[in-house]
Design a protein around this motif. Structure first.
Motif, PDB file in Angstrom:
ATOM      1  N   THR A 203      53.124  38.252  45.086  1.00 59.49           N
ATOM      2  CA  THR A 203      52.011  37.448  44.686  1.00 59.49           C
ATOM      3  C   THR A 203      51.036  37.507  46.069  1.00 59.49           C
ATOM      4  OG1 THR A 203      53.456  35.727  43.439  1.00 59.49           O
ATOM      5  CG2 THR A 203      51.234  34.988  44.276  1.00 59.49           C
ATOM      6  N   ARG A 204      49.928  37.828  45.240  1.00 65.39           N
ATOM      7  CA  ARG A 204      48.564  37.919  46.183  1.00 65.39           C
ATOM      8  C   ARG A 204      47.940  36.333  46.356  1.00 65.39           C
ATOM      9  NH1 ARG A 204      45.290  41.779  42.648  1.00 65.39           N
ATOM     10  NH2 ARG A 204      45.905  40.265  41.208  1.00 65.39           N
ATOM     11  N   ALA A 224      55.463  36.772  49.086  1.00 65.52           N
ATOM     12  CA  ALA A 224      53.790  36.790  48.819  1.00 65.52           C
ATOM     13  C   ALA A 224      53.264  37.480  50.018  1.00 65.52           C
ATOM     14  CB  ALA A 224      53.618  35.406  48.577  1.00 65.52           C
ATOM     15  N   MET A 225      51.974  38.022  49.439  1.00 64.30           N
ATOM     16  CA  MET A 225      50.819  38.567  50.501  1.00 64.30           C
ATOM     17  C   MET A 225      49.987  37.652  50.575  1.00 64.30           C
ATOM     18  SD  MET A 225      52.322  41.550  51.467  1.00 64.30           S
ATOM     19  CE  MET A 225      51.090  42.186  52.343  1.00 64.30           C
ATOM     20  N   ARG A 227      46.485  35.828  52.337  1.00 65.91           N
ATOM     21  CA  ARG A 227      45.344  35.718  53.238  1.00 65.91           C
ATOM     22  C   ARG A 227      45.080  34.281  53.516  1.00 65.91           C
ATOM     23  NH1 ARG A 227      38.809  37.045  52.843  1.00 65.91           N
ATOM     24  NH2 ARG A 227      38.461  37.046  54.962  1.00 65.91           N
ATOM     25  N   ARG A 251      52.901  40.011  56.379  1.00 68.38           N
ATOM     26  CA  ARG A 251      52.616  39.453  55.149  1.00 68.38           C
ATOM     27  C   ARG A 251      51.428  38.589  55.184  1.00 68.38           C
ATOM     28  NH1 ARG A 251      55.444  40.644  50.830  1.00 68.38           N
ATOM     29  NH2 ARG A 251      57.487  41.769  51.008  1.00 68.38           N
ATOM     30  N   GLY A 264      37.812  39.323  47.052  1.00 66.03           N
ATOM     31  CA  GLY A 264      38.828  39.843  46.891  1.00 66.03           C
ATOM     32  C   GLY A 264      39.169  39.219  45.373  1.00 66.03           C
ATOM     33  N   GLU A 265      40.565  39.687  44.922  1.00 67.63           N
ATOM     34  CA  GLU A 265      41.297  39.160  43.792  1.00 67.63           C
ATOM     35  C   GLU A 265      42.502  38.619  44.056  1.00 67.63           C
ATOM     36  OE1 GLU A 265      40.665  40.896  39.381  1.00 67.63           O
ATOM     37  OE2 GLU A 265      42.470  41.639  40.216  1.00 67.63           O
ATOM     38  N   TYR A 266      42.794  37.456  43.649  1.00 65.00           N
ATOM     39  CA  TYR A 266      44.132  36.951  43.986  1.00 65.00           C
ATOM     40  C   TYR A 266      44.876  36.062  42.762  1.00 65.00           C
ATOM     41  CZ  TYR A 266      42.151  37.069  48.445  1.00 65.00           C
ATOM     42  OH  TYR A 266      41.449  37.660  49.717  1.00 65.00           O
ATOM     43  N   ASP A 267      46.108  36.234  42.768  1.00 65.71           N
ATOM     44  CA  ASP A 267      46.761  35.650  41.766  1.00 65.71           C
ATOM     45  C   ASP A 267      46.928  34.185  41.916  1.00 65.71           C
ATOM     46  OD1 ASP A 267      47.938  38.353  40.675  1.00 65.71           O
ATOM     47  OD2 ASP A 267      48.900  38.323  42.596  1.00 65.71           O
TER      48      ASP A 267
END
Length: 418
Positions: A203-204, A224-225, A227, A251, A264-267
């Motif tokens: 999962t981002r 998960a990754m 930020r 991570r 960016g784009e995240y889940d």
């Protein structure tokens, strides 16, 4: 529980670092406003379940005690500066309460009616307005955040649990068993938010508001990754240290970044008790940003402190004791405001909510008891007696809001309409 119940009038040396405390308001205007405040205060407390000793008289119907030790100063501050003055009079020792939280809880439960309804129409003419320097623009926000979160990592370590979580824990019971330690309840809060947003392997995740890294650590442990973004350099440094120590540096990245600059784009986007610092005028921007950052099918998990909608409308734009001393620029939303803003400005809708305000009262109780027990260590970090009283008042003031159910805290799941 009190601090320095027999505290004398502070000297100029003691208050020099605290603008607004060294000099008691005076002059013709203060004389008039103090006389009005005296009448309104006495009228309010006579009918409340409290016991207030003042001018040799005991007011109230019986309950938590308050002793007004220096009435002239108390009413001068209350008359000139309202609730800011009320809090400042506590900082100087002009009044005391044997059980500060219990007394403030009575006031919080009746806050909408402490001032007679007909006089409330005059609120706009007398209340202090939020200074322009407290607007939560990009130019100001870093300094506003630093005012509180960059005080000292060592200070927060003294009263927080081992997770360094500075938000409501989730005890999952109304009994608040003392055997349930705070760290366990904090991890339960984090895990529930990660569960409801579906955080797992690959999962981002974007976290808006790092804290000291516990949520990022637990998300990374699931694969998960992450930020995580913050505006506190103190938090960034310690969060990175804790994340590396947990073995998740590969991570998780922790950046100094305003949420408005996130890309960016995240889940999944998660944000725990950060919306309170966004500022009313930027709530649409906050939710629109989250909406834009989510991938198709993405989810957002928000933990937010909430106030009643009518009180939010009545107090918007005002400058409070909490703003002046604790959270400059902060303002609490209502559940209705979040629903209306997301409906108008985003494709997101609240599809799940958990309310656990009494858990916050318990969390704050534990923080305050630990803070008071470690007062000598707080002094050892260089903080003075006025700071000790300020922090105790802040924790009790906040706890009273939740104990009276005036405030609530909720975890919200936001998803896009199908």
């Amino acid at each position: 529980m009190t601090l320095a119940a027999d505290r004398p009038t502070p000297t100029s040396e003691q208050t020099r670092a605290w603008p607004g405390l060294e000099v008691v308001p005076s002059g013709p205007r203060t004389a008039v406003s103090a006389a009005v405040a005296r009448r309104l205060f006495r009228h309010a407390v006579r009918r409340l379940p409290v016991s207030v000793s003042i001018d040799g008289e005991l007011l109230g119907t019986g309950g938590p005690t308050m002793a007004v030790r220096r009435p002239d100063e108390f009413f001068a501050r209350l008359g000139r500066d309202g609730l800011i003055g009320f809090g400042e009079a506590y900082l100087t020792g002009a009044w005391e309460a044997e059980d500060l939280t219990a007394f403030l809880t009575v006031l919080a439960a009746d806050v909408a009616d402490l001032i007679p309804r007909p006089l409330q129409r005059l609120r706009g003419a007398v209340q202090h307005r939020m200074p322009r320097a407290h607007r939560t623009t990009k130019d100001h926000t870093r300094d506003l955040i630093a005012h509180h979160y960059d005080l000292s990592n060592d200070l927060f370590r003294l009263f927080l649990d081992e997770t360094l979580s500075y938000s409501s824990a989730l005890f999952d019971t109304t009994l608040f068993d003392p055997a349930i330690d705070l760290a366990t309840a904090q991890r339960r809060k984090i895990d529930r938010l990660l569960d409801v947003t579906g955080v797992g392997g690959g999962t981002r995740v974007l976290e808006i508001g790092t804290g000291w890294g516990e949520l990022a650590i637990r998300a990374a442990a699931r694969g998960a990754m992450v930020r995580s973004i913050t505006l506190s350099s103190e938090q960034q440094a310690l969060a990175r240290e804790r994340i590396a120590a947990a073995g998740h540096a590969d991570r998780v990245q922790v950046d100094l970044c305003d949420y408005r600059d996130a890309a960016g784009e995240y889940d999944v986007v998660v944000s725990v008790e950060m919306i309170e610092a966004v500022g009313l005028e930027f709530w649409p921007t906050y939710f629109s940003t989250i909406d834009a950052l989510l991938a198709p099918g993405g989810r957002a998990g928000i933990q937010a402190i909430l106030m009643p909608h009518d009180r939010m409308l009545a107090t918007r734009g005002s400058f409070t004791w909490i703003n002046k001393y604790i959270f400059p620029g902060g303002f609490l939303p209502s559940a209705q405001a979040i629903d209306e803003i997301t409906a108008k400005h985003t494709t997101l809708r609240v599809t799940d909510r958990l309310a656990f305000g009494l858990d916050y009262a318990e969390t704050l109780r534990r923080w305050d008891e630990t803070f008071l027990a470690r007062a000598a260590e707080v002094r050892g970090l260089g903080f003075d007696e006025t700071f000790l009283r300020m922090w105790h008042f802040y924790l009790c003031y906040s706890r009273a809001g939740f104990a009276s159910r005036y405030l609530d805290v909720q975890q919200l799941l936001l998803t896009r309409e199908a």
